[in-house]
Every structure is written in structure tokens, then in C-alpha cells.
Design a protein around this motif. Structure first.
Motif, mmCIF file in Angstrom:
data_model
loop_
_atom_site.group_PDB
_atom_site.id
_atom_site.type_symbol
_atom_site.label_atom_id
_atom_site.label_comp_id
_atom_site.label_asym_id
_atom_site.label_seq_id
_atom_site.Cartn_x
_atom_site.Cartn_y
_atom_site.Cartn_z
ATOM 1 N N VAL A 116 0.858 -1.179 0.000
ATOM 2 C CA VAL A 116 0.000 0.000 0.000
ATOM 3 C C VAL A 116 0.897 1.233 0.000
ATOM 4 O O VAL A 116 1.841 1.315 0.780
ATOM 5 C CB VAL A 116 -0.908 0.016 1.248
ATOM 6 N N TRP A 117 0.626 2.201 -0.873
ATOM 7 C CA TRP A 117 1.388 3.433 -0.878
ATOM 8 C C TRP A 117 0.932 4.287 0.292
ATOM 9 O O TRP A 117 -0.227 4.625 0.428
ATOM 10 C CB TRP A 117 1.166 4.182 -2.189
ATOM 11 N N VAL B 276 -15.957 -8.620 -4.789
ATOM 12 C CA VAL B 276 -17.069 -8.518 -3.836
ATOM 13 C C VAL B 276 -16.966 -9.648 -2.812
ATOM 14 O O VAL B 276 -17.194 -9.440 -1.615
ATOM 15 C CB VAL B 276 -18.433 -8.542 -4.563
ATOM 16 N N ASP B 277 -16.600 -10.841 -3.270
ATOM 17 C CA ASP B 277 -16.403 -11.962 -2.343
ATOM 18 C C ASP B 277 -15.286 -11.667 -1.344
ATOM 19 O O ASP B 277 -15.378 -12.019 -0.167
ATOM 20 C CB ASP B 277 -16.094 -13.250 -3.119
ATOM 21 N N ARG C 61 -12.068 0.741 1.633
ATOM 22 C CA ARG C 61 -11.040 1.787 1.546
ATOM 23 C C ARG C 61 -9.630 1.218 1.631
ATOM 24 O O ARG C 61 -8.689 1.807 1.123
ATOM 25 C CB ARG C 61 -11.224 2.818 2.663
ATOM 26 N N HIS C 62 -9.479 0.075 2.310
ATOM 27 C CA HIS C 62 -8.142 -0.472 2.544
ATOM 28 C C HIS C 62 -7.797 -1.681 1.678
ATOM 29 O O HIS C 62 -6.708 -2.230 1.815
ATOM 30 C CB HIS C 62 -7.971 -0.793 4.018
ATOM 31 N N MET C 63 -8.712 -2.090 0.815
ATOM 32 C CA MET C 63 -8.382 -3.167 -0.110
ATOM 33 C C MET C 63 -7.360 -2.651 -1.120
ATOM 34 O O MET C 63 -7.312 -1.458 -1.415
ATOM 35 C CB MET C 63 -9.639 -3.672 -0.838
ATOM 36 N N VAL C 64 -6.535 -3.552 -1.611
ATOM 37 C CA VAL C 64 -5.521 -3.184 -2.606
ATOM 38 C C VAL C 64 -5.781 -3.964 -3.874
ATOM 39 O O VAL C 64 -5.722 -5.187 -3.840
ATOM 40 C CB VAL C 64 -4.100 -3.472 -2.070
ATOM 41 N N PRO C 65 -6.110 -3.281 -4.986
ATOM 42 C CA PRO C 65 -6.406 -1.853 -5.051
ATOM 43 C C PRO C 65 -7.722 -1.539 -4.347
ATOM 44 O O PRO C 65 -8.556 -2.426 -4.145
ATOM 45 C CB PRO C 65 -6.483 -1.556 -6.540
ATOM 46 N N ARG C 66 -7.891 -0.274 -4.010
ATOM 47 C CA ARG C 66 -9.080 0.174 -3.284
ATOM 48 C C ARG C 66 -10.358 -0.249 -4.013
ATOM 49 O O ARG C 66 -10.442 -0.163 -5.230
ATOM 50 C CB ARG C 66 -9.032 1.693 -3.167
ATOM 51 N N ALA D 100 -19.070 2.834 -7.035
ATOM 52 C CA ALA D 100 -19.183 4.280 -7.218
ATOM 53 C C ALA D 100 -19.325 4.605 -8.704
ATOM 54 O O ALA D 100 -18.669 3.981 -9.546
ATOM 55 C CB ALA D 100 -17.966 4.974 -6.632
ATOM 56 N N PRO D 101 -20.183 5.570 -9.053
ATOM 57 C CA PRO D 101 -20.454 5.878 -10.462
ATOM 58 C C PRO D 101 -19.214 6.189 -11.296
ATOM 59 O O PRO D 101 -19.148 5.856 -12.467
ATOM 60 C CB PRO D 101 -21.379 7.098 -10.395
ATOM 61 N N SER D 102 -18.231 6.826 -10.708
ATOM 62 C CA SER D 102 -17.034 7.216 -11.458
ATOM 63 C C SER D 102 -16.009 6.093 -11.590
ATOM 64 O O SER D 102 -14.995 6.253 -12.259
ATOM 65 C CB SER D 102 -16.370 8.420 -10.787
ATOM 66 N N ALA D 103 -16.269 4.955 -10.972
ATOM 67 C CA ALA D 103 -15.307 3.851 -10.974
ATOM 68 C C ALA D 103 -15.465 2.984 -12.217
ATOM 69 O O ALA D 103 -16.498 2.984 -12.871
ATOM 70 C CB ALA D 103 -15.508 2.991 -9.734
#
Length: 189
Positions: A3-4, A155-156, A93-98, A144-147
Motif C-alpha cells: 500500500v502506498w 465482492v467476495d 477503503r483499505h483493499m488493494v487496489p481500493r 461508485a459511479p465514477s469507478a
């Protein structure tokens, strides 16, 4: 997976070093405590929390209540959903990638044997246990709409990490509640 941490890296390293030098194995070692007081009359209860919130409970009329407020067992289910919502938000928020979590909608049901609490006479062994046995249902996850696109595998992963970290989920699981829930990605494949 890394994680950066950007500008926070030196601060986190110093905090981790300080914890380890004191023999701590975790950066965060806060013990959370919760408090409330309550009173009741008949089947109704009012509970006040140290945070200033209040909740009332009641039972259906067929069980001696007036059905004016949620049943205590319904509040257990509400607590589970509330805890999983906030935990899933943290995990995403903390998943990589988010994970770009948009919204998350729960449709849960809990089941238990209803004969045990009202079983008579009192000095006879209960015909069944009054505990919640299963929680079933679906969780619909939107991005999120912008994703960009997300996958069901992610999701799993969100579900797995949420279940492992949610205090209410873990408490119910430790008490033997069986979870039969499906987390689905809304509108994406």
C-alpha cells in the motif's frame, strides 16, 4: 501487495517502532467499551446509551406487547447490518487496489425457534433453544459511479474481510449463528 503510504510512511514507521519497543504487537490497541442503562414495564423497554442515544423495544401483541417498537431480536439484526455497513466501508477503503464502494443494501432475515421463550411450565426443560440459529439474505453492492468495472471475486473478498472484522458478525458467529448470505455485485458481471 503493498500500500502506498505517501507522506504518512515516516509517521507510521515511528508509531510502529514505538509500539514494538514497548512490546506491543499491534499499532492500535484501543479497548472499546459500550454502556447503557434501561428500564421496562411489561413487554416494553427503554434503553439509554452513554452516547446520548435512546432506543425502545416492544413485543407483538400476541406475545403480550403493544407492537409499538422493534423487538429486541430485530435490533440484533439491525445491529448486524449497521456494523457490516461501516465495516465494509472501512474494508473497501483499505483493499488493494481500493474497492470503489458506492452503496451497499442488505436484506437479512434471522430465524429462531419461537416456542422456547413462551414454553410453560417454567420448571420443565425447554423444548428448544431460543437462540438465533441462522441469518440468511442478500447484500447488493454497487460501485461508485465514477469507478471502472469490478468483479464478483472482489465482492467476495469484501464479504470475507468484512465478516472477519465486524464485531457483531463475529460475536454472532462465535455464538453458533450460521450465516447463509450472498453478496452480489449490482449490474456488473
Amino acid at each position: 501487495q503493498r500500500v502506498w503510504l505517501g507522506m504518512w510512511r515516516p509517521c507510521i514507521k515511528r508509531a510502529a517502532s514505538a509500539c514494538l519497543s514497548r512490546g506491543q504487537t499491534r499499532l492500535y490497541s484501543t479497548q472499546y467499551e459500550y454502556g447503557c442503562t434501561g428500564s421496562g414495564l411489561g413487554a416494553r423497554a427503554t434503553v439509554s446509551f452513554v452516547t446520548g442515544h435512546e432506543v425502545k423495544t416492544d413485543l407483538p401483541s400476541k406475545l403480550g406487547g403493544k407492537d409499538e417498537h422493534p423487538q429486541p431480536v430485530e435490533l440484533v439484526l439491525a445491529g448486524l447490518i449497521g456494523c457490516e455497513v461501516s465495516t465494509a466501508s472501512f474494508v473497501a477503503r483499505h483493499m488493494v487496489p481500493r474497492f470503489p464502494l458506492g452503496s451497499i443494501a442488505f436484506d437479512y432475515r434471522a430465524s429462531r425457534d419461537g416456542s422456547a421463550p413462551v414454553s410453560l411450565p417454567l420448571d420443565v426443560e425447554l423444548p428448544a433453544s431460543p437462540v438465533i440459529r441462522t441469518v440468511t439474505g442478500t447484500v447488493t453492492v454497487t460501485v461508485a459511479p465514477s469507478a471502472g468495472e469490478e468483479t464478483q471475486d472482489r465482492v467476495d473478498e469484501l464479504k470475507r474481510h468484512t465478516g472477519a472484522r465486524c464485531p457483531v458478525h463475529r460475536t454472532l458467529a462465535a455464538a453458533g449463528v450460521k450465516f447463509e448470505t450472498e453478496w452480489k455485485l449490482q449490474g456488473r458481471r
